[in-house]
Enzyme design. Structure first.
Site, PDB file in Angstrom:
ATOM      1  N   GLY A  91       0.795  -1.210   0.000  1.00  0.00           N
ATOM      2  CA  GLY A  91       0.000   0.000   0.000  1.00  0.00           C
ATOM      3  C   GLY A  91       0.829   1.261   0.000  1.00  0.00           C
ATOM      4  O   GLY A  91       1.999   1.281  -0.390  1.00  0.00           O
ATOM      5  N   CYS A  92       0.218   2.334   0.474  1.00  0.00           N
ATOM      6  CA  CYS A  92       0.799   3.666   0.342  1.00  0.00           C
ATOM      7  C   CYS A  92       2.079   3.847   1.140  1.00  0.00           C
ATOM      8  O   CYS A  92       2.850   4.770   0.854  1.00  0.00           O
ATOM      9  CB  CYS A  92      -0.228   4.718   0.765  1.00  0.00           C
ATOM     10  N   HIS A  93       2.326   3.012   2.145  1.00  0.00           N
ATOM     11  CA  HIS A  93       3.562   3.168   2.926  1.00  0.00           C
ATOM     12  C   HIS A  93       4.690   2.282   2.417  1.00  0.00           C
ATOM     13  O   HIS A  93       5.754   2.177   3.041  1.00  0.00           O
ATOM     14  CB  HIS A  93       3.317   2.911   4.416  1.00  0.00           C
ATOM     15  N   GLY A  94       4.531   1.650   1.250  1.00  0.00           N
ATOM     16  CA  GLY A  94       5.521   0.698   0.768  1.00  0.00           C
ATOM     17  C   GLY A  94       6.917   1.276   0.624  1.00  0.00           C
ATOM     18  O   GLY A  94       7.915   0.577   0.841  1.00  0.00           O
ATOM     19  N   HIS A 148       2.118  11.207   3.939  1.00  0.00           N
ATOM     20  CA  HIS A 148       1.430  10.741   2.741  1.00  0.00           C
ATOM     21  C   HIS A 148       0.014  11.309   2.704  1.00  0.00           C
ATOM     22  O   HIS A 148      -0.773  11.126   3.632  1.00  0.00           O
ATOM     23  CB  HIS A 148       1.358   9.218   2.708  1.00  0.00           C
TER      24      HIS A 148
END
Length: 390
Positions: free
Chosen positions: A182-185, A318
């Site tokens: 997800g967005c924190h990858g 983010h």
């Protein structure tokens, strides 16, 4: 050992769309009546986003009401009777998303969407990585470790092989993929990169995150998916790093990363593979959970690094959406100006998932007094990922 940031590079697809035009297009795949069309317009206006880039857009068209010549859509209002959706029939310069034929239409299959990913993800990643390597001043053959990040598609051979071939990396480069986080990858990838330089002081690491979020536009009136449709965009970002001791260099360095799972929040966010694309669900409670839970954990983690939130000068948070950013402001007693880089990237590019925090970091480190900087992102779990850059 710290991960010294030698260079950053970013890239987007060649064609973009204004949010006004994107809303008009969305009506052709989402709305069944005028009330839905009205609500959709409100959601798109509240998104903060003004423009997004997409690999699905196949040609630039100058369209009335769009502010740049590379605007992406044009609409043919003469054939609206062929479309069940309210408002306009699109003759969009793209082939992936035809107008919905009836309320049960769910659009292209996942296989059709993945065909775009296979074709487009590699070249976009190569563009970002080439810039990152050039900005670092390294020769491609010097890269010893390659970390790729993506949650919006799958293929093998994949992006890593594209990067090795097109960037002329060594065929012996050590490859690692951070997938479907997800967005924190990208923050997970920074943790891996720091581990590599900890283990080998001569390592030179190329990290490349590429996401094609617009391949997962959803048909039909499902409010959570409509919100995702309004935010998601495509982009790639690369970071080149090497071993460094904190304080030995003027270059910014990743000195620590942190992670936590918020208890009893598993059902608040998900990213799932379905028959017609990947499906995002995001509970309306997520901002309030972040507002309540972020500060206690972050204060404890920062204290371990000898800092408090008040001593942080730069915030690379983010932008999952404006409500997420406002929740962080409330939780950390920040002003909107403190998150100006996050808002600016959201406004100009949309939510590109994992590369987004590297876009924000690139902007922040070009300014004075942005360090120490904390990078934050959220994902299914609910999980919080953080990185400290000095």
């Amino acid at each position: 050992m710290a991960l010294k940031i030698n260079g950053l590079g970013t890239a987007n697809p060649p064609h973009s769309i204004s949010q006004t035009r994107a809303a008009e297009f969305a009506r052709t795949i989402c709305c069944e009546n005028e009330e839905q069309a009205r609500l959709l317009g409100v959601l798109y206006r509240r998104s903060v986003v003004t423009r997004r880039y997409s690999v699905a857009i196949e040609a630039p068209i100058t369209a009335e009401g769009d502010s740049r010549s590379e605007s992406s859509l044009e609409f043919d209002r003469d054939n609206a009777s062929n479309n069940h959706s309210v408002g306009v029939q699109s003759t969009v310069e793209q082939s992936l998303y035809p107008p919905a034929t009836d309320p049960s239409d769910r659009g292209p299959t996942t296989a059709e969407r993945m065909a775009f990913y296979e074709r487009c993800a590699g070249p976009l990643a190569v563009e970002a990585a080439t810039r990152g390597i050039e900005n670092a001043g390294f020769e491609p053959a010097e890269i010893t470790h390659l970390i790729t990040v993506s949650c919006t598609g799958f293929s093998a051979p994949g992006v890593d092989l594209n990067l090795i071939r097109e960037c002329e990396l060594s065929p012996n480069v050590a490859r690692t993929h951070i997938g479907f986080m997800g967005c924190h990858g990208a923050i997970n990838a920074l943790r891996v990169a720091q581990s590599f330089v900890d283990a080998n002081a001569s390592a030179k690491v190329l990290l490349c995150a590429v996401e094609l979020c617009t391949l997962h536009q959803h048909y039909g009136w499902y409010p959570e998916q409509v919100v995702s449709n309004a935010l998601f965009a495509d982009g790639a970002a690369a970071l080149v790093g090497s071993a460094g001791t904190e304080g030995e260099t003027r270059l910014p360095s990743v000195v620590a990363t942190g992670s936590t799972i918020i208890p009893d929040s598993t059902d608040q966010m998900s990213w799932l593979v379905r028959d017609h694309g990947f499906e995002m669900s995001l509970s309306a409670l997520v901002p309030s959970i972040i507002e309540e839970k972020l500060r206690p954990w972050l204060c404890e983690w920062l204290a371990e690094q000898g800092l408090s939130p008040d001593e942080v000068r730069g915030w690379a948070i983010h932008p999952g959406g404006p409500r997420i950013l406002r929740a962080c402001e409330q939780a950390l007693n920040l002003q909107r100006a403190d998150l100006s880089a996050s808002y600016d990237i959201l406004r100009r590019y949309g939510n590109m998932s994992s590369p987004t925090v590297l876009f924000i970091l690139e902007q922040l480190i070009q300014t004075d007094n942005a360090l120490p900087c904390v990078m934050l992102a959220f994902g299914p779990g609910l999980s919080i990922e953080a990185a400290l850059i000095r």
